[in-house]
Design an enzyme around this catalytic site. Structure first.
Site, PDB file in Angstrom:
ATOM      1  N   ASP A 171       0.810  -1.213   0.000  1.00 36.79           N
ATOM      2  CA  ASP A 171       0.000   0.000   0.000  1.00 36.79           C
ATOM      3  C   ASP A 171       0.852   1.276   0.000  1.00 36.79           C
ATOM      4  OD1 ASP A 171      -2.471   1.265  -0.064  1.00 36.79           O
ATOM      5  OD2 ASP A 171      -3.315  -0.014   1.491  1.00 36.79           O
ATOM      6  N   TRP A 226      -2.637   3.226  -5.861  1.00 31.62           N
ATOM      7  CA  TRP A 226      -3.786   4.002  -6.316  1.00 31.62           C
ATOM      8  C   TRP A 226      -3.547   4.555  -7.718  1.00 31.62           C
ATOM      9  CZ3 TRP A 226      -2.952   7.215  -1.322  1.00 31.62           C
ATOM     10  CH2 TRP A 226      -3.013   6.349  -0.218  1.00 31.62           C
ATOM     11  N   GLY A 227      -4.542   5.282  -8.236  1.00 32.03           N
ATOM     12  CA  GLY A 227      -4.510   5.599  -9.658  1.00 32.03           C
ATOM     13  C   GLY A 227      -3.705   6.802 -10.081  1.00 32.03           C
ATOM     14  N   ASP A 249     -10.036   3.611  -4.769  1.00 35.82           N
ATOM     15  CA  ASP A 249     -10.893   2.488  -4.364  1.00 35.82           C
ATOM     16  C   ASP A 249     -12.241   2.532  -5.084  1.00 35.82           C
ATOM     17  OD1 ASP A 249      -8.876   1.753  -2.714  1.00 35.82           O
ATOM     18  OD2 ASP A 249      -9.972   2.041  -0.841  1.00 35.82           O
TER      19      ASP A 249
END
Ligand SMILES: *[C@@H]1O[C@H](CO)[C@@H](O)[C@H](O)[C@H]1NC(C)=O
Ligand SMILES: *[C@@H]1O[C@H](CO)[C@@H](O)[C@H](O)[C@H]1NC(C)=O
Ligand SMILES: *[C@@H]1O[C@H](CO)[C@@H](O)[C@H](O)[C@H]1NC(C)=O
Ligand SMILES: *[C@@H]1O[C@H](CO)[C@@H](O)[C@H](O)[C@H]1NC(C)=O
Ligand SMILES: *[C@@H]1O[C@H](CO)[C@@H](O)[C@H](O)[C@H]1NC(C)=O
Ligand SMILES: *[C@@H]1O[C@H](CO)[C@@H](O)[C@H](O)[C@H]1NC(C)=O
Ligand SMILES: *[C@@H]1O[C@H](CO)[C@@H](O)[C@H](O)[C@H]1NC(C)=O
Length: 437
Positions: free
Chosen positions: A153, A197-198, A218
């Protein structure tokens, strides 16, 4: 002679134009998108060894393992708040009282693989120990505990003055630790699943380090969330191939209000775009509904996701209601195709709120040959739907519904099929007569 020379020149041109933007990390694990279960969306921090083990049993008894869902992945909150005096992460003493080795042994005995979680910063997102500056130690611990996969993460990022790295450097630390460990231990590397994440454009760099990278933030629970993710991924679907996959996030998150057709579209898009397929279900609700399982266990769709011969994703060949290349979170591209082991796969998405007839010419897809007819397999009805010549119309596709077809070359189209070129631009007789003017 002339023909040969031309062929050689042509194929070398092809080689150059088909070279991927950066090589994927071919380290022996994660060649195909991984499939399995993740604890986060169902349980958040309320996990323990009983829940994880019962989930593993259920994956087997429900038949999910048989169709390929072979990972049980533990997410955040499995550890104590602080490391041991010697610096190791400690499994939570109450909730994982039997120890991680016992748990992974039991998971492996069922024929499943086990995944664990950590973070590239000081802490995990729930403020348990992160792996920054402990990468080698933690990779070794996860391997010693018997885990096969690491989700990594992006919370608690160290100050610039400490880290002096961008995203690429931050993630390469653990990637290097995993590679070094594989070398010294002789064991297969942990499958490395990036969760950065993006916003960080991981499709440009994640492929150097891991087998998957998240492409968006998410996922949300409803159709709006799905269409937004499909839209974003329509522009980067080129980035998925063997050993490297755009991860579109979990399937069927939470208690959303997806219709049956929306759920089918969700699963089809994720599978055909070669995303890892990660599911959740709640033990307390005695699992997923019959309908959800029917969708998750569509073997013909899963076969495309797990294609051993073709690793690439489907891509749009026409956007549909909007002009091609429109960036539109509510109305993503509607007409998609891609190669597969057994033929050309098509996905049609009805992004409208009412039923729609959907038409396409076969040769709009780059993977279809002109002058040929194709047998049509419907991957949801599980039926052979005759032979297509030139074009296909599917009537009354439900709102937010999907059509998935597999087209197989079935020989020359019938003699006398008109017009002479399905795509009329610059269609010409040998005698020099253009027929499109
Ligand atoms: C695990 O959680 C479940 C559900 O909250 C609970 O019933 C069970 O006692 C817990 N087991 C352990 C070992 O904590
Ligand atoms: C259900 O779907 C509608 C339409 O997409 C959306 O506006 C609404 O917020 C959703 N409700 C829930 C609980 O997800
Ligand atoms: C191709 O067809 C074979 C035989 O039916 C099947 O076993 C395999 O899963 C198919 N592959 C794909 C990618 O659909
Ligand atoms: C998205 O496309 C729909 C259909 O063409 C259109 O009505 C809507 O305004 C578009 N949204 C944006 C933000 O462009
Ligand atoms: C294919 O045939 C089946 C059975 O008749 C039907 O249910 C299905 O809708 C057809 N598929 C398409 C794309 O027309
Ligand atoms: C679809 O293909 C048929 C030949 O099979 C052709 O006659 C027809 O004109 C085509 N339709 C369109 C709209 O292109
Ligand atoms: C040239 O081709 C066109 C289109 O096929 C045809 O209609 C025409 O008769 C041909 N002319 C000659 C001189 O062969």
């Amino acid at each position: 002679m002339i023909t040969l020379g031309f062929a050689v020149l042509f194929s070398s041109v092809l080689l150059v134009s088909q070279a991927p933007p950066a090589a994927s990390l071919n380290n022996g694990v994660g060649r195909l998108p991984f499939m399995g279960y993740n604890t986060w969306n169902a349980y958040h921090c309320e996990i323990n060894e009983t829940i994880v083990l019962n989930t593993a049993h259920l994956m087997k008894s429900l038949g999910l393992l048989d169709v390929g869902y072979d990972h049980v992945n533990i997410d955040d909150c499995y550890s104590e708040r602080t490391r041991s005096a010697s610096g190791d992460i400690i499994a939570n003493k109450e909730r994982f009282a039997s120890g991680m080795n016992k748990l992974t042994d039991q998971i492996h005995a069922l024929g499943l693989k086990a995944g664990i979680y950590s973070d590239s910063g000081w802490f995990t997102c729930q403020l348990f120990p992160g792996s920054f500056q402990n990468e080698a130690r933690d990779a070794k611990l996860f391997q010693d505990w018997g885990f096969d996969l690491l989700k990594y993460d992006n919370c608690a990022v160290p100050f610039d003055s400490v880290i002096k790295e961008g995203m690429v450097g931050k993630y390469s630390r653990m990637a290097n630790a995993i590679a070094d460990l594989a070398k010294t231990s002789g064991k297969p590397p942990l499958l490395f699943s990036l969760c950065q994440w993006g916003r960080e454009q991981p499709w440009l760099w994640g492929r150097r380090f891991g087998q998957s990278w998240r492409t968006t933030d998410d996922i949300g629970p409803d159709w709006g969330a799905l269409s937004s993710i499909i839209n974003q991924n329509s522009f980067i679907s080129w980035a998925s191939d063997f050993y490297g996959h755009n991860d579109m996030d979990i399937l069927f998150r939470g208690n959303g209000n997806l219709t049956f057709d929306e759920a089918k579209s969700h699963f089809t898009a994720w599978a055909l775009m070669k995303s890892p397929l990660l599911i959740i279900f709640y033990l307390k609700l005695s699992v997923a509904s019959k309908e959800t399982l029917e969708i998750l266990m569509n073997k013909e769709i899963i076969a495309i996701n797990q294609d051993p011969v073709v690793g690439t994703s489907i891509t749009p060949f026409r956007w549909g209601v909007n002009p091609d290349w429109s960036n539109n979170f509510t109305h993503p591209a509607q007409f998609w195709s891609g190669e597969s082991q057994n033929g050309t796969v098509f996905m049609l998405l009805n992004v409208l709120n009412e039923p729609a007839d959907m038409f396409f010419s076969l040769t709009e897809s780059p993977w279809i040959r002109a002058g040929r007819e194709y047998s049509v397999r419907d991957l949801w009805a599980h039926t052979n739907n005759g032979t297509a010549i030139r074009n296909i119309t599917v009537h009354q596709v439900p709102p937010h519904g999907v059509v998935a077809l597999l087209l197989k070359d079935a020989g020359d189209e019938p003699a006398g099929t008109e017009p002479p070129c399905a795509r009329p631009e610059w269609c010409m007789d040998k005698n020099g007569t253009r027929i499109d003017q």
